[in-house]
Design a protein around this motif. Structure first.
Motif, PDB file in Angstrom:
ATOM      1  N   MET A   1      43.074  27.742  60.068  1.00 25.72           N
ATOM      2  CA  MET A   1      42.722  26.554  59.302  1.00 25.72           C
ATOM      3  C   MET A   1      43.382  25.324  59.941  1.00 25.72           C
ATOM      4  N   LYS A   2      42.591  24.290  60.228  1.00 22.35           N
ATOM      5  CA  LYS A   2      43.143  23.081  60.828  1.00 22.35           C
ATOM      6  C   LYS A   2      42.336  21.866  60.383  1.00 22.35           C
ATOM      7  N   LYS A  45      43.282  32.245  47.611  1.00 19.12           N
ATOM      8  CA  LYS A  45      43.792  33.147  46.577  1.00 19.12           C
ATOM      9  C   LYS A  45      42.768  34.223  46.232  1.00 19.12           C
ATOM     10  N   LEU A  46      41.494  33.860  46.258  1.00 19.00           N
ATOM     11  CA  LEU A  46      40.424  34.799  45.915  1.00 19.00           C
ATOM     12  C   LEU A  46      39.935  35.596  47.120  1.00 19.00           C
ATOM     13  N   GLY A  47      40.541  35.366  48.274  1.00 26.66           N
ATOM     14  CA  GLY A  47      40.219  36.173  49.449  1.00 26.66           C
ATOM     15  C   GLY A  47      39.169  35.607  50.377  1.00 26.66           C
ATOM     16  N   TYR A  48      38.786  34.343  50.190  1.00 21.69           N
ATOM     17  CA  TYR A  48      37.814  33.722  51.086  1.00 21.69           C
ATOM     18  C   TYR A  48      38.521  33.191  52.325  1.00 21.69           C
ATOM     19  N   GLN A  49      37.808  33.166  53.433  1.00 16.56           N
ATOM     20  CA  GLN A  49      38.369  32.650  54.672  1.00 16.56           C
ATOM     21  C   GLN A  49      38.010  31.180  54.830  1.00 16.56           C
ATOM     22  N   VAL A  50      38.985  30.386  55.246  1.00 13.83           N
ATOM     23  CA  VAL A  50      38.796  28.941  55.384  1.00 13.83           C
ATOM     24  C   VAL A  50      38.913  28.560  56.846  1.00 13.83           C
ATOM     25  N   GLY A  51      37.959  27.764  57.326  1.00 15.07           N
ATOM     26  CA  GLY A  51      37.972  27.315  58.709  1.00 15.07           C
ATOM     27  C   GLY A  51      38.508  25.906  58.822  1.00 15.07           C
ATOM     28  N   ILE A  64      34.666  26.655  53.832  1.00 18.45           N
ATOM     29  CA  ILE A  64      34.982  27.912  53.147  1.00 18.45           C
ATOM     30  C   ILE A  64      33.827  28.863  53.416  1.00 18.45           C
ATOM     31  N   TYR A  65      34.081  29.861  54.239  1.00 17.50           N
ATOM     32  CA  TYR A  65      33.012  30.730  54.699  1.00 17.50           C
ATOM     33  C   TYR A  65      32.334  31.480  53.550  1.00 17.50           C
ATOM     34  N   HIS A  66      31.010  31.377  53.515  1.00 19.70           N
ATOM     35  CA  HIS A  66      30.169  32.123  52.572  1.00 19.70           C
ATOM     36  C   HIS A  66      30.534  31.861  51.109  1.00 19.70           C
ATOM     37  N   LYS A 207      34.373  40.031  52.083  1.00 20.25           N
ATOM     38  CA  LYS A 207      34.161  38.596  52.237  1.00 20.25           C
ATOM     39  C   LYS A 207      35.128  37.959  53.211  1.00 20.25           C
ATOM     40  N   ASN A 208      36.151  38.666  53.634  1.00 19.45           N
ATOM     41  CA  ASN A 208      37.072  38.104  54.627  1.00 19.45           C
ATOM     42  C   ASN A 208      36.471  38.051  56.012  1.00 19.45           C
ATOM     43  N   HIS A 209      35.357  38.781  56.225  1.00 21.51           N
ATOM     44  CA  HIS A 209      34.718  38.777  57.538  1.00 21.51           C
ATOM     45  C   HIS A 209      33.733  37.627  57.620  1.00 21.51           C
ATOM     46  N   VAL A 210      33.865  36.812  58.654  1.00 19.81           N
ATOM     47  CA  VAL A 210      32.995  35.630  58.799  1.00 19.81           C
ATOM     48  C   VAL A 210      31.580  36.055  59.134  1.00 19.81           C
TER      49      VAL A 210
END
Length: 210
Positions: A1-2, A45-51, A64-66, A207-210
């Protein structure tokens, strides 16, 4: 994340310096930053991946992916985490005023700015918070595909109307939103494929996988 700062943000910052509006702009910038970070922290917190978090002259946009492909309840939690910050800003501004850190006139001005930011974010325009909430509501009744098409179509028409009747600064924001909307409309088929795939493959567990 940046963080990724756009050239337009730097240009707007320089213009704010010459227009003696730097203090107000920095306060608005801080409000918007806290708003977006609340989205990000809840998503993580809910397990989503952020770019990348993009920084524009008029706000932030976290990747926020997906996000739209998740459970409706989770999406709403992420959205209202950011919106809820503005409800906390009202007593915070009042507290700062009570401690004689700002004048009564500046207090009223900040209250109006905070209310305007909150109301603007609640407009049913995708991909703003209000547009995503609108999508979540429709998903309770209709399919994801139909709901997304309705939201994108409504958002495009509404943003065009706001562009026509809006002030100069509103026109710039609406042009940017229309650009995002057109891009979303173009990739609507791709998005539906992604949604269907993740629903079939238990998105909740993956959901952690992009």
């Amino acid at each position: 994340m940046k963080l990724h700062f756009s050239f337009l943000w730097l240009l707007f910052l320089i213009l704010s310096l010459f227009s003696h509006a730097l203090k107000v702009y920095l306060i608005i910038f801080l409000m918007l930053f806290i708003h977006e970070m609340a989205h990000v922290l809840m998503a993580l917190k809910l397990g989503y991946q952020v770019g990348v978090i993009h920084v524009y002259p008029f706000g932030f946009s976290a990747q926020i992916y997906h996000l739209d492909h998740g459970q409706v309840f989770e999406i709403l939690l992420i959205l209202f985490a950011g919106l809820g910050m503005h409800l906390l800003f009202f007593p915070l501004i009042e507290f700062v005023y009570r401690w004689d850190m700002i004048s009564f006139g500046f207090r009223d001005y900040l209250m109006q700015i905070n209310a305007a930011i909150l109301l603007f974010n609640l407009l049913p325009l995708y991909p703003m918070d209000g547009g995503r909430i609108f999508l979540c509501i429709l998903r309770f009744i209709f399919s994801y595909d139909f709901s997304r098409k309705v939201v994108l179509f409504f958002s495009l028409i509404f943003s065009i109307l706001l562009f026509i009747i809006g002030m100069w600064n509103m026109k710039i924001i609406m042009l940017f939103l229309m650009f995002l909307l057109i891009n979303e409309i173009r990739r609507n088929g791709e998005d539906l494929v992604e949604f269907s795939y993740r629903q079939r493959n238990h998105f909740k567990l993956d959901k952690n996988h992009v």
